[in-house]
Design an enzyme around this catalytic site. Structure first.
Site, PDB file in Angstrom:
ATOM      1  N   TYR A   1     -18.669  -7.115  32.694  1.00  0.00           N
ATOM      2  CA  TYR A   1     -19.851  -8.004  32.964  1.00  0.00           C
ATOM      3  C   TYR A   1     -19.583  -9.378  33.137  1.00  0.00           C
ATOM      4  O   TYR A   1     -20.469 -10.215  32.773  1.00  0.00           O
ATOM      5  CB  TYR A   1     -20.629  -7.535  31.670  1.00  0.00           C
ATOM      6  CG  TYR A   1     -20.591  -6.169  31.265  1.00  0.00           C
ATOM      7  CD1 TYR A   1     -20.764  -5.064  31.890  1.00  0.00           C
ATOM      8  CD2 TYR A   1     -20.085  -6.148  29.917  1.00  0.00           C
ATOM      9  CE1 TYR A   1     -20.516  -3.992  31.492  1.00  0.00           C
ATOM     10  CE2 TYR A   1     -20.052  -4.743  29.158  1.00  0.00           C
ATOM     11  CZ  TYR A   1     -20.045  -3.690  30.021  1.00  0.00           C
ATOM     12  OH  TYR A   1     -20.013  -2.479  29.504  1.00  0.00           O
ATOM     13  N   HIS A   2     -18.830  -9.573  33.892  1.00  0.00           N
ATOM     14  CA  HIS A   2     -18.493 -11.233  34.234  1.00  0.00           C
ATOM     15  C   HIS A   2     -18.320 -11.445  35.563  1.00  0.00           C
ATOM     16  O   HIS A   2     -17.355 -11.992  36.195  1.00  0.00           O
ATOM     17  CB  HIS A   2     -17.161 -11.498  33.591  1.00  0.00           C
ATOM     18  CG  HIS A   2     -17.081 -11.429  32.120  1.00  0.00           C
ATOM     19  ND1 HIS A   2     -15.905 -11.445  31.358  1.00  0.00           N
ATOM     20  CD2 HIS A   2     -18.039 -11.341  31.360  1.00  0.00           C
ATOM     21  CE1 HIS A   2     -16.096 -11.136  30.244  1.00  0.00           C
ATOM     22  NE2 HIS A   2     -17.565 -11.294  29.902  1.00  0.00           N
TER      23      HIS A   2
END
Length: 541
Positions: free
Chosen positions: A477-478
């Site tokens: 999730y980056h």
């Protein structure tokens, strides 16, 4: 579709319009409205952050697939991951992804920012950005040369010290990793407990930490359920924003600047919808070209994680609590009364940073350790006692893209990340799994381990490990770098985060990162917004 301004004299006017009330937007709204001199409009596509699970740290598991506060994006089929689509949750509420993320406070390595500076981004070296990390921070451990107190953002020690997390740290030390009490201090390498963006057992999103204290200001207007449709231009100057609220299309004029803080997916999408992006793509969708900017949506990067699940020999995992009605009720009561216990844990209790090759200058792998297990994040926990450790390659070489699929702002963009598309990325993931297995088999964890559940003993050769990475690798999730900063032809913003070739328009969020930082992205995005606020106010004077 005409990209020219369609503002009317009756449209409300503000000094600054910020599109996106996420990790960066809430910081900007607070800082730009603080002196009382400037009027600010903050637009957020999602609702208020009133969902109860936003404020409970462990609630991120409940928000994983909660459409009301989550964009719920998917990648296109990923070629190196067996054609799988990878789910991409992103926050869609006040606080953005800081309202649904795993709460870890990790800044990355000093070298990350020095590399940004070496690539021609003056003012973005580690010594330049450290004051902004400190300015943001209210560090529970007190101030020192690396940390600040008195800032809006609470940074707290992990409260849960379960026996598994301690055993994991001991096991990592047994394999040769140093104990590191502060991943955000002098050096990142080693094993230790993560710190979190929490206060008294509750999540401190930027909506809570930054926007909350500013809400009462008369010069700040916050509009929720307000989807940015396009930036309005007069010539090459951004002069306002058109947004949809319910069935109404509204417009607002910006006297000084429009600032996009919609994240690595929505900021480039909004630029493309507004006529700023690859000209062939825009024309294909009938959008008038304001600026042919090939770099908009280019260079997308993300961190991939690959998880190992262990069967635990003792009923001490979160699985055991969640699957036992009495223990579950007691855990809920403990949290309600004391803000302690299982419901306070983040997406990682202990962590480690190590090198897959001793020749590397700094760690290239991050490990997240979790005292629970599941087949897929956001789905129900296993019915056996289990725990998880994942590897994440910190500086992937792979690059992808984001492109609109339609001129309709409600149609999700095409997301291609191209995970593991280089040999380095593939071999690094294989080495990382091998090193993590050594830690999980070290003496300190022996009393807690029955066996490795996933991938298990059937996966042992390098080829089998690589196949497992392809089968099970997923995002951590980056996403970043789709409007990246730089001076080359594909850079979208300059070092003051102004969109190159246009006036009155900046981008301030994770999309401006020249490349990924070596760690979780929330703390760096807050730093970027703190620094950008200073630059915007300097330019206003």
């Amino acid at each position: 579709m005409n990209a020219k301004s369609s503002l009317a004299p009756s449209d409300p006017e503000f000094d600054y319009i910020i599109v996106g009330a996420g990790s960066a937007g809430c910081v900007l709204a607070n800082r730009l409205s603080a002196n009382g001199k400037h009027s600010v409009l903050l637009l957020e596509a999602g609702p208020k952050d009133s969902n109860i699970w936003i404020h409970v740290p462990l609630g991120y598991g409940k928000l994983f697939k909660e459409k009301s506060v989550n964009w719920m994006y998917q990648t296109e089929p990923e070629p190196e991951l067996k054609g799988r689509q990878v789910f991409q949750p992103r926050g869609k509420t006040l606080g953005g992804s800081s309202s649904i993320n795993g709460l870890l406070y990790v800044r990355g390595q000093h070298e990350d920012y020095d590399r940004w500076r070496q690539h021609g981004n003056a003012g973005w070296g580690y010594d330049d950005v450290l004051p902004y990390f400190k300015k943001a921070e209210n560090q529970a451990r007190g101030a020192d040369q690396y940390h600040g107190t008195g800032g809006p953002l609470p940074v707290s020690n992990m409260v849960v010290t379960d026996p598994l997390s301690k055993a994991f740290m001991d096991a990592a030390v047994e394999t040769g990793l140093p104990y590191n009490p502060d991943f955000n201090g002098a050096t990142q390498e080693g094993v230790g407990l993560f710190q979190t963006t929490t206060r008294n057992g509750r999540r401190a999103s930027t909506a809570v930490a930054y926007l909350g204290p500013a809400r009462a200001r008369g010069n700040l207007k916050v509009e929720t359920e307000a989807l940015g449709q396009r930036v309005l231009f007069e010539g090459r100057r951004a002069v306002g924003v058109e947004y949809r609220q319910g069935t109404n299309v509204r417009r607002a004029r910006a006297r000084k600047e429009v600032v996009l803080s919609s994240g690595a997916y929505n900021s480039p999408q909004l630029l493309q919808l507004s006529g700023v992006g690859p000209a062939d793509l825009l024309r294909k969708h009938g959008i008038d070209v304001v600026l042919d900017a090939q770099g908009v949506g280019h260079d997308l990067q993300d961190h991939m994680q690959v998880r190992i699940v262990m069967r635990c020999s003792q009923k001490i995992t979160l699985n055991d609590t969640v699957n036992n009605p009495l223990r579950r009720t007691l855990a809920g009561a403990r949290y309600a009364l004391f803000r302690k216990g299982w419901l306070t844990i983040a997406a990682g209790t202990a962590g480690a940073f190590f090198k897959t090759n001793p020749r590397l200058a700094s760690p290239d792998i991050q490990v997240h350790f979790l005292p629970f297990s599941t087949d897929k994040m956001g789905e129900r926990l296993h019915d056996f006692s289990g725990f998880t450790a994942s590897v994440c390659q910190l500086r992937p070489e792979s690059r992808g893209s984001l492109r609109i699929k339609s001129a309709d702002p409600t149609v999700p963009p095409e997301i291609r990340i191209n995970y593991m598309s280089t040999e380095t990325d593939r071999s690094t993931n294989v080495e990382a799994i091998k090193i993590l297995r050594k830690i999980l088999n070290a003496p300190a964890l022996k009393p807690f381990v029955v066996s490795e559940y996933d991938p298990g003993a059937k996966v042992s050769t390098d080829a089998e490990i690589l196949d497992y990475c392809r089968e099970r690798g997923s995002t951590i999730y980056h996403p970043t770098s789709t409007c990246r900063m730089g001076n080359d032809a594909l850079a979208v913003v300059d070092q003051r985060l102004k969109v190159r070739g246009l006036e009155g328009l900046r981008v301030v969020d994770g999309s401006v990162m020249p490349d990924l930082v070596s760690g979780n992205t929330n703390a760096p995005i807050i730093m970027i917004a703190e620094k950008a606020s200073d630059m915007i106010l300097q330019d206003a004077n």
